[in-house]
Design an enzyme around this catalytic site. Structure first.
Site, mmCIF file in Angstrom:
data_model
loop_
_atom_site.group_PDB
_atom_site.id
_atom_site.type_symbol
_atom_site.label_atom_id
_atom_site.label_comp_id
_atom_site.label_asym_id
_atom_site.label_seq_id
_atom_site.Cartn_x
_atom_site.Cartn_y
_atom_site.Cartn_z
ATOM 1 N N ALA A 96 0.791 -1.233 0.000
ATOM 2 C CA ALA A 96 0.000 0.000 0.000
ATOM 3 C C ALA A 96 0.824 1.285 0.000
ATOM 4 C CB ALA A 96 -0.948 0.004 1.200
ATOM 5 N N CYS A 97 2.119 1.188 0.141
ATOM 6 C CA CYS A 97 2.994 2.369 0.233
ATOM 7 C C CYS A 97 3.072 3.106 -1.111
ATOM 8 C CB CYS A 97 4.379 1.892 0.662
ATOM 9 S SG CYS A 97 5.674 3.109 0.534
#
Length: 120
Positions: free
Chosen positions: A15-16
């Site tokens: 998700a970064c």
């Protein structure tokens, strides 16, 4: 063996935002890689030790992130490589990302110029 003739390993958290940029860059440049999400799969001491030995724990430990900033002050005090590795093993989101394993060395963080130079 050149970087393009073997599968590279990209370590990070799905998700970064920085991870997304790195993955997009690799995809757009047709660079094949295996993604290792250390938030879901975890990371071992051997990888962390290798990265710290290569770059220094100060580079590998993401001290700018929320997870590190939320730590109690006593856990942030007197850090050394051993303590930093323990923190990263316990909380993989404290590892700077992405880590691109080129086989003979690694790149930490994402900069298009350094990816271009390493993957020529």
């Amino acid at each position: 063996m050149t970087a393009s003739s073997k599968t590279l390993h990209l370590f990070g958290i799905k998700a970064c935002d920085t991870m997304k940029k790195a993955r997009t860059w690799l995809d757009e440049h047709a660079v094949s890689y295996e993604f290792h999400d250390y938030k879901t799969v975890g990371i071992d001491r051997e990888h962390l030790t290798q990265w710290c030995n290569e770059h220094g724990w100060q580079v590998v430990l993401n001290r700018a992130g929320t997870t590190f900033r939320k730590l109690e002050d006593e856990r942030k005090a007197d850090l050394d490589q051993s303590k930093a590795i323990e923190l990263m093993l316990a909380q993989p989101s404290m590892i700077k990302r992405p880590v691109l394993d080129l086989g003979d060395r690694t790149l930490i963080g994402f900069k298009p110029d350094s990816y271009s130079a390493a993957l020529k």
